[in-house]
Design a protein around this motif. Structure first.
Motif, PDB file in Angstrom:
ATOM      1  N   ASP A 132      86.711  82.740  35.660  1.00 22.98           N
ATOM      2  CA  ASP A 132      87.605  81.669  35.183  1.00 22.98           C
ATOM      3  C   ASP A 132      87.525  80.456  36.098  1.00 22.98           C
ATOM      4  OD1 ASP A 132      88.373  83.275  33.111  1.00 22.98           O
ATOM      5  OD2 ASP A 132      90.276  83.917  34.038  1.00 22.98           O
ATOM      6  N   ARG A 133      87.514  80.734  37.421  1.00 21.42           N
ATOM      7  CA  ARG A 133      87.440  79.604  38.371  1.00 21.42           C
ATOM      8  C   ARG A 133      86.112  78.873  38.207  1.00 21.42           C
ATOM      9  NH1 ARG A 133      89.697  83.477  41.751  1.00 21.42           N
ATOM     10  NH2 ARG A 133      87.700  83.925  42.756  1.00 21.42           N
ATOM     11  N   ALA A 134      85.028  79.652  38.017  1.00 21.25           N
ATOM     12  CA  ALA A 134      83.700  79.037  37.850  1.00 21.25           C
ATOM     13  C   ALA A 134      83.684  78.176  36.582  1.00 21.25           C
ATOM     14  CB  ALA A 134      82.624  80.118  37.776  1.00 21.25           C
ATOM     15  N   ARG A 135      84.284  78.681  35.526  1.00 14.36           N
ATOM     16  CA  ARG A 135      84.296  77.930  34.256  1.00 14.36           C
ATOM     17  C   ARG A 135      85.091  76.627  34.415  1.00 14.36           C
ATOM     18  NH1 ARG A 135      83.010  80.593  29.811  1.00 14.36           N
ATOM     19  NH2 ARG A 135      83.786  82.555  30.636  1.00 14.36           N
ATOM     20  N   ASP A 136      86.225  76.709  35.125  1.00 14.61           N
ATOM     21  CA  ASP A 136      87.030  75.493  35.361  1.00 14.61           C
ATOM     22  C   ASP A 136      86.200  74.460  36.110  1.00 14.61           C
ATOM     23  OD1 ASP A 136      89.123  76.786  34.207  1.00 14.61           O
ATOM     24  OD2 ASP A 136      90.219  77.165  36.079  1.00 14.61           O
ATOM     25  N   SER A 137      85.473  74.930  37.121  1.00 15.70           N
ATOM     26  CA  SER A 137      84.713  74.012  37.966  1.00 15.70           C
ATOM     27  C   SER A 137      83.528  73.391  37.210  1.00 15.70           C
ATOM     28  CB  SER A 137      84.236  74.782  39.212  1.00 15.70           C
ATOM     29  OG  SER A 137      83.302  74.050  39.903  1.00 15.70           O
ATOM     30  N   VAL A 138      82.808  74.220  36.449  1.00 11.09           N
ATOM     31  CA  VAL A 138      81.666  73.708  35.669  1.00 11.09           C
ATOM     32  C   VAL A 138      82.166  72.667  34.666  1.00 11.09           C
ATOM     33  CG1 VAL A 138      79.902  74.333  33.947  1.00 11.09           C
ATOM     34  CG2 VAL A 138      80.221  75.762  35.980  1.00 11.09           C
ATOM     35  N   ALA A 139      83.285  72.975  34.011  1.00  7.51           N
ATOM     36  CA  ALA A 139      83.847  72.042  33.026  1.00  7.51           C
ATOM     37  C   ALA A 139      84.242  70.734  33.705  1.00  7.51           C
ATOM     38  CB  ALA A 139      85.051  72.682  32.336  1.00  7.51           C
ATOM     39  N   ALA A 140      84.904  70.828  34.846  1.00 12.76           N
ATOM     40  CA  ALA A 140      85.372  69.615  35.539  1.00 12.76           C
ATOM     41  C   ALA A 140      84.185  68.715  35.906  1.00 12.76           C
ATOM     42  CB  ALA A 140      86.160  69.994  36.781  1.00 12.76           C
ATOM     43  N   CYS A 141      83.087  69.306  36.350  1.00  9.74           N
ATOM     44  CA  CYS A 141      81.906  68.503  36.738  1.00  9.74           C
ATOM     45  C   CYS A 141      81.306  67.771  35.543  1.00  9.74           C
ATOM     46  CB  CYS A 141      80.818  69.387  37.335  1.00  9.74           C
ATOM     47  SG  CYS A 141      81.172  69.937  38.985  1.00  9.74           S
ATOM     48  N   LEU A 142      81.535  68.280  34.325  1.00  8.64           N
ATOM     49  CA  LEU A 142      80.922  67.672  33.143  1.00  8.64           C
ATOM     50  C   LEU A 142      81.909  66.825  32.336  1.00  8.64           C
ATOM     51  CD1 LEU A 142      78.878  70.750  31.787  1.00  8.64           C
ATOM     52  CD2 LEU A 142      77.952  68.749  32.973  1.00  8.64           C
ATOM     53  N   GLY A 143      83.168  66.780  32.766  1.00  8.20           N
ATOM     54  CA  GLY A 143      84.175  66.077  31.967  1.00  8.20           C
ATOM     55  C   GLY A 143      84.485  66.845  30.687  1.00  8.20           C
ATOM     56  N   ALA A 144      84.436  68.180  30.782  1.00  6.64           N
ATOM     57  CA  ALA A 144      84.675  69.041  29.611  1.00  6.64           C
ATOM     58  C   ALA A 144      85.934  69.875  29.852  1.00  6.64           C
ATOM     59  CB  ALA A 144      83.471  69.962  29.418  1.00  6.64           C
ATOM     60  N   THR A 145      86.326  70.658  28.852  1.00 11.22           N
ATOM     61  CA  THR A 145      87.421  71.604  29.081  1.00 11.22           C
ATOM     62  C   THR A 145      86.799  72.998  29.254  1.00 11.22           C
ATOM     63  OG1 THR A 145      87.673  72.028  26.728  1.00 11.22           O
ATOM     64  CG2 THR A 145      89.035  70.275  27.653  1.00 11.22           C
ATOM     65  N   PRO A 146      87.460  73.900  29.990  1.00 14.79           N
ATOM     66  CA  PRO A 146      86.858  75.215  30.256  1.00 14.79           C
ATOM     67  C   PRO A 146      86.445  75.957  28.980  1.00 14.79           C
ATOM     68  CG  PRO A 146      88.782  74.873  31.630  1.00 14.79           C
ATOM     69  CD  PRO A 146      88.730  73.700  30.709  1.00 14.79           C
ATOM     70  N   ALA A 147      87.218  75.802  27.902  1.00 14.76           N
ATOM     71  CA  ALA A 147      86.908  76.531  26.665  1.00 14.76           C
ATOM     72  C   ALA A 147      85.606  76.043  26.023  1.00 14.76           C
ATOM     73  CB  ALA A 147      88.060  76.388  25.668  1.00 14.76           C
ATOM     74  N   GLU A 148      85.114  74.895  26.468  1.00 23.64           N
ATOM     75  CA  GLU A 148      83.879  74.351  25.877  1.00 23.64           C
ATOM     76  C   GLU A 148      82.618  74.833  26.615  1.00 23.64           C
ATOM     77  OE1 GLU A 148      85.356  70.075  24.073  1.00 23.64           O
ATOM     78  OE2 GLU A 148      85.281  70.262  26.249  1.00 23.64           O
ATOM     79  N   ILE A 149      82.794  75.658  27.652  1.00 24.35           N
ATOM     80  CA  ILE A 149      81.638  76.116  28.446  1.00 24.35           C
ATOM     81  C   ILE A 149      81.269  77.541  28.059  1.00 24.35           C
ATOM     82  CG2 ILE A 149      80.795  76.580  30.792  1.00 24.35           C
ATOM     83  CD1 ILE A 149      81.341  73.564  30.157  1.00 24.35           C
ATOM     84  N   VAL A 150      80.003  77.758  27.700  1.00 22.91           N
ATOM     85  CA  VAL A 150      79.492  79.103  27.396  1.00 22.91           C
ATOM     86  C   VAL A 150      78.408  79.403  28.431  1.00 22.91           C
ATOM     87  CG1 VAL A 150      78.310  80.526  25.671  1.00 22.91           C
ATOM     88  CG2 VAL A 150      79.883  78.731  24.921  1.00 22.91           C
ATOM     89  N   PHE A 151      78.575  80.470  29.200  1.00 22.26           N
ATOM     90  CA  PHE A 151      77.546  80.800  30.185  1.00 22.26           C
ATOM     91  C   PHE A 151      76.377  81.521  29.500  1.00 22.26           C
ATOM     92  CE2 PHE A 151      81.296  80.453  33.070  1.00 22.26           C
ATOM     93  CZ  PHE A 151      80.823  79.333  33.773  1.00 22.26           C
ATOM     94  N   THR A 152      75.165  81.185  29.958  1.00 16.94           N
ATOM     95  CA  THR A 152      73.941  81.730  29.337  1.00 16.94           C
ATOM     96  C   THR A 152      72.984  82.201  30.433  1.00 16.94           C
ATOM     97  OG1 THR A 152      72.727  79.634  29.457  1.00 16.94           O
ATOM     98  CG2 THR A 152      74.123  79.954  27.508  1.00 16.94           C
ATOM     99  N   SER A 153      71.782  82.571  30.015  1.00 16.36           N
ATOM    100  CA  SER A 153      70.786  83.027  30.996  1.00 16.36           C
ATOM    101  C   SER A 153      69.916  81.866  31.489  1.00 16.36           C
ATOM    102  CB  SER A 153      69.901  84.102  30.365  1.00 16.36           C
ATOM    103  OG  SER A 153      69.111  83.526  29.331  1.00 16.36           O
ATOM    104  N   GLY A 154      70.241  80.626  31.148  1.00 17.02           N
ATOM    105  CA  GLY A 154      69.465  79.494  31.677  1.00 17.02           C
ATOM    106  C   GLY A 154      69.184  78.445  30.623  1.00 17.02           C
ATOM    107  N   GLY A 155      68.315  77.501  30.990  1.00 16.95           N
ATOM    108  CA  GLY A 155      68.028  76.364  30.123  1.00 16.95           C
ATOM    109  C   GLY A 155      67.386  76.770  28.806  1.00 16.95           C
ATOM    110  N   THR A 156      66.465  77.702  28.845  1.00 19.69           N
ATOM    111  CA  THR A 156      65.758  78.099  27.626  1.00 19.69           C
ATOM    112  C   THR A 156      66.735  78.685  26.611  1.00 19.69           C
ATOM    113  OG1 THR A 156      63.761  78.498  28.901  1.00 19.69           O
ATOM    114  CG2 THR A 156      63.884  79.548  26.733  1.00 19.69           C
TER     115      THR A 156
END
Ligand code: PLP
Length: 390
Positions: free
Chosen positions: A49-73
């Protein structure tokens, strides 16, 4: 390997000490599955949850908009296939550009060849930048998805994403942006730029390999690529890579903090490298735009010399570089990106990509130029190949 000079940061970057330290507890002490119910698992869930909050904040997004994946591909495939299929009743026309990474071009090819979508691949200008008027002219009433990369992995050119996003928003077209090379180097504020889907990958900004994220703007019609467990709110099934995700968020937070000072330092080093190459070696051309490019990227052609020979020669002297994108090296086909910006095939095969990073110094740059100078002279003297004609 003390004398090793690593100049292939577009291919991947080393993990920062801080990132490794942040990841370690989630590899050894707390290895719980974040979906389990006991306290150890709840603690892993909180780290996610903390990681999602931080990733979202860096992108100007909300945490619910972040989906973690296995990478760029995976992020690129999930975005493109997910949006194309989810909107297939609105239209079957998709648009991308000639200089995208294969993780974008191949899903589009698949959608065209196997699923009957129509795909327009828009050309770019000779400086490697998409012309927004050309892109506008390619759009049709049945266009549903546009995918344009924020920064190119081979020639480092930065695209006018703000303008493109305004255009797609006005037309009601979903916009995917591959920001795998841009994240960490370019300021991304999704609150102000109406991108719908955006891909990032941790190993391009000093995080671990095999972990990334897909930003999915709230309300974007999109289908998940991977189904199974209910992880990531049913948007990406699979047990979460807790250590990797913690590493991604830590690396991204540091990259955002240090972006301005880091970019200034890298651009100065990059310019020192370019000017010394241009001053000391004849028959050199810079690929891509001189100004609108990533601060660490240099891509040059050395007339009459094979890029592969330069790469091998540099490697023997401890310098790691690339003669094209890492994902296609090994193949002797000229780079599709260089061909797309109008570099003739023979000259495209004489290209070298040098991408700087935070550990590189002026000494590294000077040593590389010195080696290049000697290598190019030797190879040109040996080479029976006719000089390339522009
Ligand atoms: N998109 C771009 C622009 C890239 O440079 C890369 C990797 O080089 C990818 C996508 C694929 O990312 P990953 O290596 O995380 O799968």
């Amino acid at each position: 390997m003390t004398d090793q000079i690593y100049l292939d940061h577009a291919a991947t970057t080393p993990i920062r000490a801080e990132v490794r330290a942040a990841m370690e507890p989630w590899l050894w002490e707390n290895y719980a599955n974040a979906s389990s119910v006991y306290r150890m698992a709840q603690s892993a869930r909180s780290a996610l949850d903390r990681a999602r909050d931080s990733v979202a904040a860096c992108l100007g997004a909300t945490p619910a908009e972040i989906v973690f994946t296995s990478g760029g591909t995976e992020s690129d495939n999930a975005a493109i296939k997910g949006a194309a299929f989810a909107r297939r009743d609105d239209g079957r026309h998709l648009v991308t550009t000639t200089i995208e990474h294969h993780a974008v071009l191949h899903p589009f090819e698949e959608l065209r060849e196997r699923f009957g979508f129509e795909v327009t691949v828009v050309p770019v200008e000779s400086n490697g930048i998409v012309n927004v008027d050309t892109l506008t002219a390619s759009l049709r009433p049945d266009s549903t998805l546009v995918s344009v990369m924020w920064a190119n992995n081979e020639i480092g050119t930065i695209q006018p994403i703000e303008q493109i996003a305004a255009l797609t928003r006005e037309r009601g077209i979903t916009l995917h942006v591959d920001a795998v090379q841009a994240a960490g180097a370019v300021s991304i504020d999704l609150q102000n730029v109406p991108v719908d889907l955006l891909s990032i990958s941790a190993h391009k900004f000093y995080g671990p390999k095999g972990v990334g994220a897909l930003y999915v703007r709230r309300g974007t019609p999109w289908w998940p690529l991977l189904t199974g467990g209910g992880q990531e709110r049913n948007r990406r099934a699979g047990t979460e890579n807790v250590a990797g995700i913690v590493g991604l968020s830590c690396a991204q937070a540091i990259a955002c903090q240090e972006r301005d000072s880091g970019n200034a330092r890298l651009a100065a080093l990059r310019d020192r490298l370019l000017h010394a190459i241009e001053r000391g070696i004849s028959g050199v051309t810079l690929n891509g735009d001189r100004v609108k490019r990533l601060p660490n990227n240099l891509n040059v052609c050395f007339e009459g010399v094979h890029g592969e020979s330069l790469l091998v020669g540099l490697d023997l002297d401890g310098v790691s570089s690339s003669s094209g994108s890492a994902c296609t090296s090994g193949s002797l086909e000229p780079s599709h990106v260089l061909l797309a910006i109008g570099v003739p095939a023979r000259l495209a095969q004489s290209s070298l990509r040098l991408t700087l990073g935070r550990d590189n110094t002026e000494r590294d740059v000077d040593r590389t130029v010195d080696l290049l100078h000697r290598l190019v002279s030797r190879l040109r003297a040996q080479s029976p190949a006719p000089k390339a004609v522009r």
